[in-house]
Write an enzyme that holds these catalytic residues in place. Structure first.
Site, mmCIF file in Angstrom:
data_model
loop_
_atom_site.group_PDB
_atom_site.id
_atom_site.type_symbol
_atom_site.label_atom_id
_atom_site.label_comp_id
_atom_site.label_asym_id
_atom_site.label_seq_id
_atom_site.Cartn_x
_atom_site.Cartn_y
_atom_site.Cartn_z
ATOM 1 N N LEU A 1 -27.207 2.131 19.709
ATOM 2 C CA LEU A 1 -27.595 0.810 18.857
ATOM 3 C C LEU A 1 -26.276 -0.008 18.761
ATOM 4 O O LEU A 1 -26.105 -1.007 17.880
ATOM 5 C CB LEU A 1 -28.191 1.134 17.322
ATOM 6 C CG LEU A 1 -29.177 2.060 17.354
ATOM 7 C CD1 LEU A 1 -29.647 2.397 16.006
ATOM 8 C CD2 LEU A 1 -30.512 1.368 18.084
ATOM 9 N N TYR B 1 -11.844 12.742 14.456
ATOM 10 C CA TYR B 1 -12.329 11.908 13.487
ATOM 11 C C TYR B 1 -11.985 12.012 12.316
ATOM 12 O O TYR B 1 -12.239 13.091 11.526
ATOM 13 C CB TYR B 1 -14.067 12.174 13.703
ATOM 14 C CG TYR B 1 -14.772 11.717 15.083
ATOM 15 C CD1 TYR B 1 -13.984 11.031 15.872
ATOM 16 C CD2 TYR B 1 -15.820 12.172 15.310
ATOM 17 C CE1 TYR B 1 -14.676 10.494 17.103
ATOM 18 C CE2 TYR B 1 -16.440 11.784 16.398
ATOM 19 C CZ TYR B 1 -15.890 11.148 17.484
ATOM 20 O OH TYR B 1 -16.540 10.644 18.480
ATOM 21 N N ARG C 1 -23.223 0.508 17.628
ATOM 22 C CA ARG C 1 -22.506 0.319 16.455
ATOM 23 C C ARG C 1 -23.355 -0.360 15.335
ATOM 24 O O ARG C 1 -22.596 -1.235 14.556
ATOM 25 C CB ARG C 1 -21.120 -0.140 16.404
ATOM 26 C CG ARG C 1 -20.156 0.906 17.174
ATOM 27 C CD ARG C 1 -19.957 0.279 18.471
ATOM 28 N NE ARG C 1 -18.965 1.344 19.210
ATOM 29 C CZ ARG C 1 -18.912 1.490 20.452
ATOM 30 N NH1 ARG C 1 -19.687 0.793 21.273
ATOM 31 N NH2 ARG C 1 -18.107 2.213 21.124
ATOM 32 N N GLY C 2 -24.621 -0.348 15.555
ATOM 33 C CA GLY C 2 -25.414 -1.120 14.736
ATOM 34 C C GLY C 2 -25.745 -2.539 14.844
ATOM 35 O O GLY C 2 -26.626 -3.118 14.221
ATOM 36 N N SER D 1 -29.472 -2.592 15.931
ATOM 37 C CA SER D 1 -30.438 -2.025 15.134
ATOM 38 C C SER D 1 -31.384 -2.749 14.389
ATOM 39 O O SER D 1 -32.126 -2.212 13.891
ATOM 40 C CB SER D 1 -29.333 -1.206 13.836
ATOM 41 O OG SER D 1 -28.854 -2.218 12.950
#
Length: 336
Positions: A211, A58, A213-214, A217
């Site tokens: 979620l 990452y 990746r949103g 959400s």
């Protein structure tokens, strides 16, 4: 010995049955605020979240160093309770490109040495290869991690995004604590063969992407402008008609959330929590505000009527588009 179910993040009297996914604090979702990221890790630990998930690739180690800084500056009790979960094996280049995965035993030993240094810890609690290396039998990769367990550098062996056959082969080699894999209302592929296999073998699930990746959400909008390099700019579910379709699903979910007086994100996380004591959702919060909202899901109770309404609003297979682009889907043993 396997980690107890729903207790991957449980080491003390004040704990929460979720983990904190830290990837977005360093990579793939646009710029982030370092100070806010560290404050969010501290807030999560203070709230009883003890499982911190990262990957050595990452932002080329940035995320591990960030977590290391957060742990060094956290109160001693929180630092002592924190559990680290690390994925390794992804090969990168200086331009940020991806060039496969390396699961050779000598590579495993190399990767872990760097991770221990960046995190500033003497052991990693859960260690796993991020994706199956097609050129190296899983028995060799898991065997190498088992040697690290024997030496005290690693506490538990995990898996990531692998299918039922690979899970069985890995478990026959050494005890497996958990499988990290995407699982959400719109990503339910594990329910057919993978989840029954892990339950048969007593292996927990660490669910990422709860979620999506949103996307589910309740905060994502059709006109959102994404930063260069944001994963969602090339994710099929965020493109054109797919996005329109998927956001329509979110609006159906919003009706249920409003009836219960909670947010869409809280409903989505609560749904994952409802799926079993062996499933630990990873919250991908990058700020204390989003963390607070996500942790509110722990107070949401879904009864049979709620669950039935959610199933009607977002049926199995309702999402439009794959969860990754075609080239990345090809890397997933869990999809084969």
């Amino acid at each position: 010995m396997n980690l107890p179910t729903r207790t991957l993040g449980t080491t003390g009297p004040r704990t929460a049955p979720v983990g904190l996914g830290c990837m977005g604090m360093s990579a793939l979702y646009g710029e982030s605020d370092r100070a806010e990221s560290i404050a969010t890790v501290h807030a999560a630990l203070d709230a009883g979240v003890t499982l911190l998930d990262t990957g050595d690739f990452y932002a080329m180690g940035h995320n591990e160093m960030l977590i290391g800084e957060a742990l060094r500056s956290a109160p001693a009790a929180a630092r002592a309770n924190a559990l680290t979960s690390v994925k390794f094996g992804a090969l990168r280049d200086p331009d940020g490109g991806w060039s496969g995965y390396d699961g050779r035993p000598e590579a495993v030993r190399n990767f872990v040495a760097y991770s221990l240094q960046r995190l500033g810890v003497d052991h990693i609690d859960v260690y796993r290869i991020a994706r199956l290396d097609p050129d190296v039998p899983i028995e060799e990769t898991v065997g190498a991690i088992a040697e690290l367990v024997e030496k005290g550098h690693v506490r538990h062996i995990g898996l990531s995004e692998v299918g039922a056959e690979t899970i069985r082969r890995a478990a026959a080699t050494a005890p497996i604590s958990d499988l990290q894999i995407e699982y959400s209302l719109i990503s339910r592929g594990i329910e057919d063969t993978i989840l029954p296999t892990t339950r048969e073998l007593g292996i927990g699930i660490t669910a990422y992407g709860v979620l999506s990746r949103g996307l589910i959400s309740g905060h994502y909008t059709r006109d959102r402008q994404l930063a260069p390099g944001d994963f969602r700019s090339f994710s099929p579910r965020f493109q054109g008609e797919n996005l329109d379709h998927n956001l329509n699903l979110v609006e159906q979910l919003r009706k249920i959330a409003e009836q219960k007086g909670v947010s869409v994100a809280q409903i989505a996380i609560a749904w994952v929590l409802s799926r079993g004591e062996d499933i630990v959702p990873l919250i991908g919060a990058r700020s204390r505000t989003r963390l607070t909202e996500a942790l509110g899901a722990l107070d949401v109770t879904l009864d049979d009527a709620d669950l039935a309404a959610i199933e009607r609003a977002v049926p199995v297979g309702a999402a439009a588009g794959d969860r990754y682009a075609a080239a990345q889907m090809a890397d997933l043993d869990s999809e084969r």
